[in-house]
Design a protein around this motif. Structure first.
Motif, PDB file in Angstrom:
ATOM      1  N   ALA A   1       0.837  -1.195   0.000  1.00 56.71           N
ATOM      2  CA  ALA A   1       0.000   0.000   0.000  1.00 56.71           C
ATOM      3  C   ALA A   1       0.877   1.252   0.000  1.00 56.71           C
ATOM      4  CB  ALA A   1      -0.914  -0.005   1.221  1.00 56.71           C
ATOM      5  N   ALA A   2       0.294   2.365  -0.458  1.00 56.67           N
ATOM      6  CA  ALA A   2       1.057   3.622  -0.548  1.00 56.67           C
ATOM      7  C   ALA A   2       1.482   4.115   0.828  1.00 56.67           C
ATOM      8  CB  ALA A   2       0.233   4.682  -1.260  1.00 56.67           C
ATOM      9  N   GLY A   3       0.749   3.758   1.826  1.00 60.72           N
ATOM     10  CA  GLY A   3       1.105   4.159   3.190  1.00 60.72           C
ATOM     11  C   GLY A   3       0.399   3.275   4.186  1.00 60.72           C
ATOM     12  N   GLU A   4       0.770   3.402   5.448  1.00 63.67           N
ATOM     13  CA  GLU A   4       0.139   2.580   6.476  1.00 63.67           C
ATOM     14  C   GLU A   4      -1.267   3.058   6.801  1.00 63.67           C
ATOM     15  OE1 GLU A   4       2.665   2.495   9.849  1.00 63.67           O
ATOM     16  OE2 GLU A   4       4.272   1.353   8.848  1.00 63.67           O
ATOM     17  N   THR A   5      -1.536   4.332   6.467  1.00 60.11           N
ATOM     18  CA  THR A   5      -2.860   4.888   6.744  1.00 60.11           C
ATOM     19  C   THR A   5      -3.436   5.500   5.476  1.00 60.11           C
ATOM     20  OG1 THR A   5      -1.954   7.047   7.372  1.00 60.11           O
ATOM     21  CG2 THR A   5      -2.228   5.393   9.124  1.00 60.11           C
ATOM     22  N   ALA A   6      -4.768   5.618   5.476  1.00 60.58           N
ATOM     23  CA  ALA A   6      -5.473   6.300   4.390  1.00 60.58           C
ATOM     24  C   ALA A   6      -6.626   7.076   5.007  1.00 60.58           C
ATOM     25  CB  ALA A   6      -5.985   5.293   3.361  1.00 60.58           C
ATOM     26  N   VAL A   7      -7.118   8.069   4.246  1.00 64.55           N
ATOM     27  CA  VAL A   7      -8.165   8.966   4.757  1.00 64.55           C
ATOM     28  C   VAL A   7      -9.498   8.582   4.127  1.00 64.55           C
ATOM     29  CG1 VAL A   7      -8.968  11.352   4.887  1.00 64.55           C
ATOM     30  CG2 VAL A   7      -6.520  10.831   5.085  1.00 64.55           C
ATOM     31  N   ALA A   8     -10.530   8.440   4.977  1.00 65.49           N
ATOM     32  CA  ALA A   8     -11.874   8.167   4.468  1.00 65.49           C
ATOM     33  C   ALA A   8     -12.297   9.274   3.518  1.00 65.49           C
ATOM     34  CB  ALA A   8     -12.856   8.032   5.624  1.00 65.49           C
ATOM     35  N   GLY A   9     -12.817   8.882   2.348  1.00 60.94           N
ATOM     36  CA  GLY A   9     -13.232   9.841   1.331  1.00 60.94           C
ATOM     37  C   GLY A   9     -12.123  10.231   0.382  1.00 60.94           C
ATOM     38  N   ASP A  10     -10.897   9.787   0.636  1.00 64.25           N
ATOM     39  CA  ASP A  10      -9.748  10.126  -0.215  1.00 64.25           C
ATOM     40  C   ASP A  10      -9.376   8.910  -1.068  1.00 64.25           C
ATOM     41  OD1 ASP A  10      -7.755  11.592  -1.320  1.00 64.25           O
ATOM     42  OD2 ASP A  10      -6.738  12.076   0.579  1.00 64.25           O
ATOM     43  N   THR A  11      -8.327   9.040  -1.857  1.00 61.96           N
ATOM     44  CA  THR A  11      -7.838   7.939  -2.681  1.00 61.96           C
ATOM     45  C   THR A  11      -6.505   7.436  -2.119  1.00 61.96           C
ATOM     46  OG1 THR A  11      -6.633   9.384  -4.201  1.00 61.96           O
ATOM     47  CG2 THR A  11      -8.926   8.862  -4.748  1.00 61.96           C
ATOM     48  N   THR A  12      -6.203   6.195  -2.463  1.00 63.34           N
ATOM     49  CA  THR A  12      -4.893   5.636  -2.129  1.00 63.34           C
ATOM     50  C   THR A  12      -4.497   4.655  -3.233  1.00 63.34           C
ATOM     51  OG1 THR A  12      -3.553   4.617  -0.386  1.00 63.34           O
ATOM     52  CG2 THR A  12      -5.746   3.671  -0.776  1.00 63.34           C
ATOM     53  N   THR A  13      -3.275   4.218  -3.200  1.00 67.45           N
ATOM     54  CA  THR A  13      -2.792   3.306  -4.251  1.00 67.45           C
ATOM     55  C   THR A  13      -2.160   2.069  -3.636  1.00 67.45           C
ATOM     56  OG1 THR A  13      -0.622   4.384  -4.398  1.00 67.45           O
ATOM     57  CG2 THR A  13      -2.360   5.203  -5.862  1.00 67.45           C
ATOM     58  N   TYR A  14      -2.173   0.989  -4.443  1.00 64.27           N
ATOM     59  CA  TYR A  14      -1.462  -0.242  -4.131  1.00 64.27           C
ATOM     60  C   TYR A  14      -0.518  -0.548  -5.290  1.00 64.27           C
ATOM     61  CZ  TYR A  14      -5.171  -1.143  -0.688  1.00 64.27           C
ATOM     62  OH  TYR A  14      -6.049  -1.048   0.366  1.00 64.27           O
ATOM     63  N   THR A  15       0.676  -0.991  -4.966  1.00 68.55           N
ATOM     64  CA  THR A  15       1.617  -1.452  -5.984  1.00 68.55           C
ATOM     65  C   THR A  15       1.698  -2.981  -5.896  1.00 68.55           C
ATOM     66  OG1 THR A  15       2.919   0.574  -5.890  1.00 68.55           O
ATOM     67  CG2 THR A  15       3.980  -1.366  -6.841  1.00 68.55           C
ATOM     68  N   ILE A  16       1.362  -3.636  -6.994  1.00 64.99           N
ATOM     69  CA  ILE A  16       1.319  -5.110  -7.034  1.00 64.99           C
ATOM     70  C   ILE A  16       2.395  -5.596  -8.007  1.00 64.99           C
ATOM     71  CG2 ILE A  16      -0.104  -7.142  -7.456  1.00 64.99           C
ATOM     72  CD1 ILE A  16      -2.572  -5.312  -7.174  1.00 64.99           C
ATOM     73  N   THR A  17       3.188  -6.523  -7.543  1.00 72.33           N
ATOM     74  CA  THR A  17       4.222  -7.127  -8.390  1.00 72.33           C
ATOM     75  C   THR A  17       3.968  -8.624  -8.498  1.00 72.33           C
ATOM     76  OG1 THR A  17       5.863  -5.500  -7.673  1.00 72.33           O
ATOM     77  CG2 THR A  17       6.696  -7.511  -8.706  1.00 72.33           C
ATOM     78  N   VAL A  18       3.977  -9.133  -9.726  1.00 74.07           N
ATOM     79  CA  VAL A  18       3.905 -10.572  -9.944  1.00 74.07           C
ATOM     80  C   VAL A  18       5.169 -10.994 -10.684  1.00 74.07           C
ATOM     81  CG1 VAL A  18       2.504 -10.251 -12.042  1.00 74.07           C
ATOM     82  CG2 VAL A  18       2.604 -12.490 -10.945  1.00 74.07           C
ATOM     83  N   ALA A  19       5.845 -11.992 -10.139  1.00 71.28           N
ATOM     84  CA  ALA A  19       7.101 -12.466 -10.729  1.00 71.28           C
ATOM     85  C   ALA A  19       7.045 -13.978 -10.892  1.00 71.28           C
ATOM     86  CB  ALA A  19       8.286 -12.087  -9.840  1.00 71.28           C
ATOM     87  N   ASN A  20       7.703 -14.467 -11.941  1.00 71.05           N
ATOM     88  CA  ASN A  20       7.833 -15.912 -12.146  1.00 71.05           C
ATOM     89  C   ASN A  20       9.275 -16.301 -11.808  1.00 71.05           C
ATOM     90  OD1 ASN A  20       7.844 -18.571 -12.910  1.00 71.05           O
ATOM     91  ND2 ASN A  20       7.609 -18.178 -15.088  1.00 71.05           N
ATOM     92  N   THR A  21       9.466 -16.882 -10.641  1.00 68.56           N
ATOM     93  CA  THR A  21      10.811 -17.294 -10.217  1.00 68.56           C
ATOM     94  C   THR A  21      11.086 -18.760 -10.532  1.00 68.56           C
ATOM     95  OG1 THR A  21      10.076 -17.888  -7.985  1.00 68.56           O
ATOM     96  CG2 THR A  21      10.750 -15.602  -8.360  1.00 68.56           C
ATOM     97  N   GLY A  22      10.177 -19.407 -11.263  1.00 71.29           N
ATOM     98  CA  GLY A  22      10.368 -20.809 -11.622  1.00 71.29           C
ATOM     99  C   GLY A  22      11.274 -20.983 -12.823  1.00 71.29           C
ATOM    100  N   LEU A  23      11.454 -22.232 -13.231  1.00 67.06           N
ATOM    101  CA  LEU A  23      12.325 -22.563 -14.354  1.00 67.06           C
ATOM    102  C   LEU A  23      11.595 -22.571 -15.685  1.00 67.06           C
ATOM    103  CD1 LEU A  23      14.419 -25.466 -12.764  1.00 67.06           C
ATOM    104  CD2 LEU A  23      15.050 -23.058 -12.994  1.00 67.06           C
ATOM    105  N   SER A  24      10.269 -22.639 -15.653  1.00 64.33           N
ATOM    106  CA  SER A  24       9.476 -22.703 -16.882  1.00 64.33           C
ATOM    107  C   SER A  24       8.610 -21.461 -17.020  1.00 64.33           C
ATOM    108  CB  SER A  24       8.577 -23.938 -16.887  1.00 64.33           C
ATOM    109  OG  SER A  24       9.309 -25.118 -16.673  1.00 64.33           O
ATOM    110  N   ALA A  25       8.224 -21.146 -18.247  1.00 59.40           N
ATOM    111  CA  ALA A  25       7.273 -20.060 -18.474  1.00 59.40           C
ATOM    112  C   ALA A  25       5.916 -20.438 -17.892  1.00 59.40           C
ATOM    113  CB  ALA A  25       7.153 -19.769 -19.968  1.00 59.40           C
ATOM    114  N   ALA A  26       5.279 -19.476 -17.236  1.00 61.75           N
ATOM    115  CA  ALA A  26       3.929 -19.685 -16.716  1.00 61.75           C
ATOM    116  C   ALA A  26       2.940 -19.319 -17.812  1.00 61.75           C
ATOM    117  CB  ALA A  26       3.701 -18.837 -15.473  1.00 61.75           C
TER     118      ALA A  26
END
Length: 299
Positions: free
Chosen positions: A183-208
């Motif tokens: 999350a963009a921060g530990e807190t957020a304000v009701a009625g305001d916006t916030t963001t999430y940064t999501i990372t997906v990685a393939n650490t395996g040996l084969s293509a997913a």
């Protein structure tokens, strides 16, 4: 000079004696030498060959495989005491070997078909089943599991040995999708916006393959927008919940997304909103426990 055809089914070491006799209407002074004989001992020569095909060129751990094996006697002699032997590589669990059709000219036991008889030009077909072992058995992915089939005869001579062995191979695919969410921060304000940064990685040996990243937003926040900031291009959802897809995420590849959400104005103070994103694939995942990533904010 007389040329003859030796029957293909004459057994090895058979002695064939042939006699020629001359006669005349005139009295012969010494009839005892009117005939001449010679003999030959038969040797059987058979060009045996084998082909071996598997139904799946690539597969996940736990997948069943079927091998189709064809043994052929290319002649010129009939072949006796023909043996077919199969050797499975590690990470394969043997199923059953069966002779196809009504011929039943071999004695099948385990992975072997023994003591077969094949006329010149004849073939026998077999199916062999096996199962790829699982990740728990040490399957890491990007390894080939194989069956090697070999044909031979204890009686007949084979002048061409390079077609007596055939190997069929299947590539085992294992991915390892890992999702992190911050999350963009530990807190957020009701009625305001916030963001999430999501990372997906393939650490395996084969293509997913057929990867989907899903984030069902919890009560108290609604989806506004998202953008991908790095990695191979996904197809992004534009409303509702996060549902991003890609046909293939290669080994070692990763992608990052920034999701903007609206916090409802009526969320009470100190409410903790936890949000989880999860990645899935049609390829076996080595460690499914890290396919999800979560973070929380306090309102």
């Amino acid at each position: 000079v007389v040329t003859v055809q030796v029957a293909s089914n004459v057994p090895k070491n058979t002695v064939i004696e042939n006699t020629a006799t001359a006669t005349s209407t005139i009295t012969d002074r010494l009839p005892s030498d009117n005939s001449g004989s010679d003999s030959v001992t038969i040797n059987t020569v058979c060009n045996l060959s084998v082909t071996n095909e598997v139904d799946l060129a690539s597969a996940n751990p736990g997948s069943p495989l079927t091998y189709t094996i064809v043994v052929t006697n290319n002649g010129p002699s009939d072949a006796a005491d023909v043996d077919l032997r199969n050797v499975l590589s590690s990470h394969l669990t043997a199923g059953t070997l069966e002779e196809v059709g009504d011929s039943d000219v071999f004695s099948v036991s385990g992975l072997e078909a023994l003591n077969g008889h094949l006329a010149s030009g004849a073939s026998a077909t077999f199916t062999l089943t096996a199962t790829i072992q699982g990740v728990a058995d040490g399957v890491l992915g990007e390894e080939d599991v194989t069956n090697t089939a070999t044909v031979s005869s204890d009686v007949s001579s084979d002048p061409t040995l390079d077609n007596n062995t055939a190997t069929a191979s299947t590539n085992v695919t294992v991915a390892d999708l890992v999702v992190t969410k911050v999350a963009a921060g530990e807190t957020a304000v009701a009625g305001d916006t916030t963001t999430y940064t999501i990372t997906v990685a393939n650490t395996g040996l084969s293509a997913a393959q057929n990867v989907a990243l899903d984030d069902v937003l919890p009560e108290g926040v609604t989806f506004l927008s998202q953008q991908q900031t790095s990695g191979p291009a996904f197809s992004l959802s534009e409303s509702g919940n996060v549902h991003n897809t890609i046909g293939s995420l290669g080994a070692g590849e990763s992608a990052v997304f920034v999701v903007t959400v609206q916090v409802a104005s009526n969320v009470p103070k100190n409410t903790v909103i936890e949000n989880t994103a999860t990645a899935t694939s049609t390829i076996t995942d080595r460690l499914p426990s890290d396919n999800s990533g979560s973070d929380s904010v306090t309102i």
